[in-house]
Design a protein around this motif. Structure first.
Motif, PDB file in Angstrom:
ATOM      1  N   GLU A 372      43.508  -1.591  -2.443  1.00  0.00           N
ATOM      2  CA  GLU A 372      42.220  -2.734  -2.350  1.00  0.00           C
ATOM      3  C   GLU A 372      42.656  -4.028  -2.510  1.00  0.00           C
ATOM      4  O   GLU A 372      41.845  -5.126  -2.047  1.00  0.00           O
ATOM      5  CB  GLU A 372      41.383  -2.366  -3.523  1.00  0.00           C
ATOM      6  CG  GLU A 372      40.662  -1.076  -3.539  1.00  0.00           C
ATOM      7  CD  GLU A 372      41.568   0.169  -3.494  1.00  0.00           C
ATOM      8  OE1 GLU A 372      41.130   1.489  -3.385  1.00  0.00           O
ATOM      9  OE2 GLU A 372      42.916   0.031  -4.171  1.00  0.00           O
ATOM     10  N   ARG A 373      43.874  -4.323  -2.639  1.00  0.00           N
ATOM     11  CA  ARG A 373      44.429  -5.732  -2.768  1.00  0.00           C
ATOM     12  C   ARG A 373      44.326  -6.575  -1.608  1.00  0.00           C
ATOM     13  O   ARG A 373      44.291  -7.680  -1.356  1.00  0.00           O
ATOM     14  CB  ARG A 373      45.689  -5.799  -3.664  1.00  0.00           C
ATOM     15  CG  ARG A 373      47.118  -5.515  -2.577  1.00  0.00           C
ATOM     16  CD  ARG A 373      48.272  -5.555  -3.374  1.00  0.00           C
ATOM     17  NE  ARG A 373      48.727  -4.688  -4.369  1.00  0.00           N
ATOM     18  CZ  ARG A 373      48.540  -4.986  -5.453  1.00  0.00           C
ATOM     19  NH1 ARG A 373      48.582  -6.272  -6.162  1.00  0.00           N
ATOM     20  NH2 ARG A 373      48.961  -3.930  -6.564  1.00  0.00           N
ATOM     21  N   PHE A 374      44.291  -5.645  -0.650  1.00  0.00           N
ATOM     22  CA  PHE A 374      44.440  -6.332   0.765  1.00  0.00           C
ATOM     23  C   PHE A 374      43.219  -6.763   1.533  1.00  0.00           C
ATOM     24  O   PHE A 374      43.019  -7.086   2.616  1.00  0.00           O
ATOM     25  CB  PHE A 374      45.460  -5.408   1.857  1.00  0.00           C
ATOM     26  CG  PHE A 374      46.972  -5.933   1.437  1.00  0.00           C
ATOM     27  CD1 PHE A 374      47.589  -6.832   2.049  1.00  0.00           C
ATOM     28  CD2 PHE A 374      47.517  -4.801   0.652  1.00  0.00           C
ATOM     29  CE1 PHE A 374      48.872  -6.833   1.819  1.00  0.00           C
ATOM     30  CE2 PHE A 374      48.805  -4.915   0.360  1.00  0.00           C
ATOM     31  CZ  PHE A 374      49.636  -6.104   0.690  1.00  0.00           C
ATOM     32  N   VAL A 379      46.368 -11.459   2.372  1.00  0.00           N
ATOM     33  CA  VAL A 379      47.419 -12.227   2.673  1.00  0.00           C
ATOM     34  C   VAL A 379      47.514 -13.612   2.744  1.00  0.00           C
ATOM     35  O   VAL A 379      48.316 -14.451   2.822  1.00  0.00           O
ATOM     36  CB  VAL A 379      47.925 -11.553   3.705  1.00  0.00           C
ATOM     37  CG1 VAL A 379      49.221 -12.131   4.318  1.00  0.00           C
ATOM     38  CG2 VAL A 379      48.372  -9.906   3.416  1.00  0.00           C
ATOM     39  N   ARG A 380      46.246 -13.924   3.503  1.00  0.00           N
ATOM     40  CA  ARG A 380      45.801 -15.612   3.774  1.00  0.00           C
ATOM     41  C   ARG A 380      46.070 -16.438   2.407  1.00  0.00           C
ATOM     42  O   ARG A 380      46.260 -17.603   2.574  1.00  0.00           O
ATOM     43  CB  ARG A 380      44.669 -15.497   4.507  1.00  0.00           C
ATOM     44  CG  ARG A 380      44.538 -15.081   5.873  1.00  0.00           C
ATOM     45  CD  ARG A 380      43.548 -15.540   6.683  1.00  0.00           C
ATOM     46  NE  ARG A 380      43.389 -14.728   8.089  1.00  0.00           N
ATOM     47  CZ  ARG A 380      43.819 -15.413   9.112  1.00  0.00           C
ATOM     48  NH1 ARG A 380      44.372 -16.708   8.954  1.00  0.00           N
ATOM     49  NH2 ARG A 380      43.844 -14.795  10.294  1.00  0.00           N
ATOM     50  N   THR A 381      45.886 -15.883   1.242  1.00  0.00           N
ATOM     51  CA  THR A 381      45.799 -16.631  -0.173  1.00  0.00           C
ATOM     52  C   THR A 381      47.241 -16.962  -0.349  1.00  0.00           C
ATOM     53  O   THR A 381      47.423 -17.341  -1.258  1.00  0.00           O
ATOM     54  CB  THR A 381      45.139 -15.904  -1.025  1.00  0.00           C
ATOM     55  OG1 THR A 381      45.600 -14.703  -1.384  1.00  0.00           O
ATOM     56  CG2 THR A 381      43.564 -15.668  -0.303  1.00  0.00           C
ATOM     57  N   LEU A 382      48.341 -16.175   0.058  1.00  0.00           N
ATOM     58  CA  LEU A 382      49.461 -16.265  -0.281  1.00  0.00           C
ATOM     59  C   LEU A 382      50.438 -17.011   0.336  1.00  0.00           C
ATOM     60  O   LEU A 382      50.177 -17.474   1.484  1.00  0.00           O
ATOM     61  CB  LEU A 382      50.018 -14.731  -0.006  1.00  0.00           C
ATOM     62  CG  LEU A 382      49.724 -13.454  -0.780  1.00  0.00           C
ATOM     63  CD1 LEU A 382      50.222 -12.093  -0.306  1.00  0.00           C
ATOM     64  CD2 LEU A 382      49.779 -13.523  -2.192  1.00  0.00           C
ATOM     65  N   TYR A 387      54.986 -12.115   1.460  1.00  0.00           N
ATOM     66  CA  TYR A 387      54.873 -11.053   1.968  1.00  0.00           C
ATOM     67  C   TYR A 387      55.212 -11.092   3.464  1.00  0.00           C
ATOM     68  O   TYR A 387      54.428 -11.697   4.234  1.00  0.00           O
ATOM     69  CB  TYR A 387      53.373 -10.641   1.921  1.00  0.00           C
ATOM     70  CG  TYR A 387      52.973  -9.183   2.491  1.00  0.00           C
ATOM     71  CD1 TYR A 387      53.474  -8.221   1.866  1.00  0.00           C
ATOM     72  CD2 TYR A 387      52.397  -9.321   3.556  1.00  0.00           C
ATOM     73  CE1 TYR A 387      53.220  -6.802   2.302  1.00  0.00           C
ATOM     74  CE2 TYR A 387      51.840  -7.990   3.961  1.00  0.00           C
ATOM     75  CZ  TYR A 387      52.325  -6.590   3.435  1.00  0.00           C
ATOM     76  OH  TYR A 387      51.939  -5.444   3.845  1.00  0.00           O
ATOM     77  N   PHE A 388      56.181 -10.409   3.797  1.00  0.00           N
ATOM     78  CA  PHE A 388      56.669 -10.510   5.332  1.00  0.00           C
ATOM     79  C   PHE A 388      57.299  -9.062   5.742  1.00  0.00           C
ATOM     80  O   PHE A 388      58.537  -9.166   5.894  1.00  0.00           O
ATOM     81  CB  PHE A 388      57.650 -11.691   5.306  1.00  0.00           C
ATOM     82  CG  PHE A 388      59.073 -11.771   4.719  1.00  0.00           C
ATOM     83  CD1 PHE A 388      60.190 -11.587   5.105  1.00  0.00           C
ATOM     84  CD2 PHE A 388      58.718 -12.175   3.230  1.00  0.00           C
ATOM     85  CE1 PHE A 388      61.325 -11.469   4.246  1.00  0.00           C
ATOM     86  CE2 PHE A 388      60.031 -12.117   2.428  1.00  0.00           C
ATOM     87  CZ  PHE A 388      61.166 -11.648   2.990  1.00  0.00           C
ATOM     88  N   PRO A 389      56.659  -8.078   5.623  1.00  0.00           N
ATOM     89  CA  PRO A 389      57.015  -6.802   6.127  1.00  0.00           C
ATOM     90  C   PRO A 389      57.650  -6.709   7.561  1.00  0.00           C
ATOM     91  O   PRO A 389      58.536  -6.116   8.151  1.00  0.00           O
ATOM     92  CB  PRO A 389      55.877  -5.761   5.987  1.00  0.00           C
ATOM     93  CG  PRO A 389      54.793  -6.825   5.991  1.00  0.00           C
ATOM     94  CD  PRO A 389      55.090  -8.063   5.538  1.00  0.00           C
ATOM     95  N   PHE A 390      57.110  -7.613   8.500  1.00  0.00           N
ATOM     96  CA  PHE A 390      57.598  -7.484   9.758  1.00  0.00           C
ATOM     97  C   PHE A 390      58.382  -8.964   9.949  1.00  0.00           C
ATOM     98  O   PHE A 390      58.636  -9.175  11.117  1.00  0.00           O
ATOM     99  CB  PHE A 390      56.371  -7.704  10.816  1.00  0.00           C
ATOM    100  CG  PHE A 390      55.594  -6.417  10.735  1.00  0.00           C
ATOM    101  CD1 PHE A 390      56.437  -5.132  11.389  1.00  0.00           C
ATOM    102  CD2 PHE A 390      54.328  -6.111  10.137  1.00  0.00           C
ATOM    103  CE1 PHE A 390      55.488  -4.131  11.204  1.00  0.00           C
ATOM    104  CE2 PHE A 390      53.917  -4.807  10.107  1.00  0.00           C
ATOM    105  CZ  PHE A 390      54.421  -3.815  10.734  1.00  0.00           C
TER     106      PHE A 390
END
Length: 452
Positions: A372-374, A379-382, A387-390
């Protein structure tokens, strides 16, 4: 100057005189990198054997290294061992060659283009899981490998994988295991010395080369045709600057890069996702509700993807807690600066998304699996590199749309038809840091068909 909050005391072992921190890194690189971050803040210098590295942990420094100052770095260094497999493919090539290859391939990897492969993704998943039976115990990790392998062979080559599956799987297994051992070794034995390990490694590479070059040769001999697979994309790609095309060697390198990046990483991410889901009935319930509402038993397709929001968020959360691309490296090709860190030409970075993904500064209750955090474009708030899984910047994963579409389709197709549970007495699944982040020992499950 970039600052972080004071870090608590950690349990990092004292570096050894000869090996430095090699023992701690080899035993558990995730914990090692996380503890470096907790103890040192923005960045830390450490030694693995004779080689020193800087680990960087601040999003702004990572942004400089991977985006705004990416031209100050190459990808050479500790991970060159993987280049025996991928050659000058996009993952590890540098400079003008990398720029040229990306320029040729990038236009064909848009979200719209990738959607044409969704039908094959669904067909492979349903075909290879339809015979699972109630009460059956299965090696879930291996099943997922077979499905993602089938998808890659068919989307890459329009190729029936069954005839070469075991041969290619065995070769990839050997290369993965041996390359990992070589990367972590204090002293690497040159491949020219015919040790048992080197002979196995060379034989596995030869197997893959024979198969891939054989397929390329066969395709060139046929000429024409209307295949829409990824091999056709590579063979037809043109560098607009000089109208040149790829050589067979370049195509081979990109094909094996796609295999490594698009087969193993996808299977392991899905294995981790199912592991989390099986331990969280509330997450599973939300997923089943979404699959029932959006799919109602239908084979997941490209048009369903935008509606499978919670399924996507489960994948994003899995990638946060178990980033299969858990570590990468950069080497400075000129003197440069990252934040307050001065780097001289030839000095190396080690970069891991894991310490940031697990930081309470950016993620509340980071040890809790909470898709639910997503929601709501979280992600745009970070900060860009929290956060960079790719990856990010000019070296970001070119296949991220392919991977996300594939993972959502597989998760939804298997999950809407089967209830999976860990086999009785199954131990906790812990990460094993190979070339990618694997569930150690695999995941064994008991299968039960889900009633519609």
């Amino acid at each position: 100057m970039l600052q972080t909050e004071p870090a608590p005391e950690t349990a990092l072992p004292k570096p050894a005189l000869l090996g430095g921190s090699l023992k701690a890194f080899r035993e558990d690189p995730l914990t090692f990198m996380n503890e470096l971050h907790r103890k040192h803040g923005d960045y830390a210098r450490f030694r693995l054997g004779p080689k020193s590295f800087y680990a960087i942990f601040h999003p702004d420094m990572l942004k400089e290294a991977m985006v705004t100052k990416s031209e100050d770095f190459c990808k050479a260094g500790a991970f060159d061992e993987i280049k025996r497999l991928t050659g000058e493919g996009l993952v590890l090539s540098d400079g003008e060659h990398h720029d040229r290859q990306r320029r040729m391939i990038q236009p064909k990897f848009t979200r719209g283009h990738i959607q044409r492969y969704a039908e094959q993704m669904g067909d492979s998943t349903r075909s290879l899981s339809k015979d699972w039976t109630d009460g059956q115990e299965r090696d879930l990790t291996r099943d997922l490998f077979r499905i993602t392998f089938d998808i890659m062979t068919r989307t890459l080559f329009s190729y029936d994988s069954t005839t070469r599956l075991e041969q290619i799987e065995k070769a990839f297994d050997s290369i993965n295991r041996i390359a990992t051992e070589k990367i972590r070794a204090l002293i690497r034995v040159p491949l020219l010395i015919p040790t048992k390990q080197n002979r196995e490694y060379t034989a596995a590479l030869g197997t893959l080369n024979d198969i891939v070059y054989g397929i390329i040769e066969e395709r060139r001999a046929r000429k024409g045709g209307e295949r829409q697979d990824l091999l056709s994309v590579l063979m037809e790609a043109v560098d607009e600057s000089d109208q040149s095309v790829m050589s067979d060697q370049q195509i081979r390198d990109e094909v094996l890069t796609m295999f490594l990046a698009g087969h193993e990483t996808t299977a392991y991410t899905l294995a981790w996702a199912f592991d989390f889901i099986m331990r969280r009935p509330d997450v599973e319930e939300k997923l089943v509700d979404e699959w029932s509402r959006v799919l109602n038993g239908a084979l997941p397709a490209a048009e369903h993807y935008p509606k499978l929001i919670y399924t996507q968020n489960v994948i994003w959360e899995t990638l946060r807690m178990r980033p299969v691309g858990y570590i990468t490296g950069r080497t400075a090709i000129r003197d440069t600066r990252l934040g307050s860190l001065e780097l001289r030409r030839g000095e190396s970075l080690m970069i891991s998304p894991y310490p940031l993904h697990m930081s309470p500064r950016y993620f509340a209750e980071p040890e809790t699996f909470r898709p639910e955090r997503f929601e709501n474009d979280f992600v745009r708030t970070l900060p860009l590199m929290a956060y960079f899984p790719f990856g990010a910047g000019p070296r970001s994963c070119i296949g991220n749309h392919f991977a996300m579409l594939e993972m959502v389709i597989l998760l939804a197709e298997i999950g809407q038809h089967y209830i999976l549970r860990h086999t009785p007495g199954h131990p906790p699944v812990v990460p094993e840091a190979l070339l990618t982040l694997a569930p150690q020992g695999g995941i064994r499950v008991t299968v039960k068909r889900r009633l519609s």
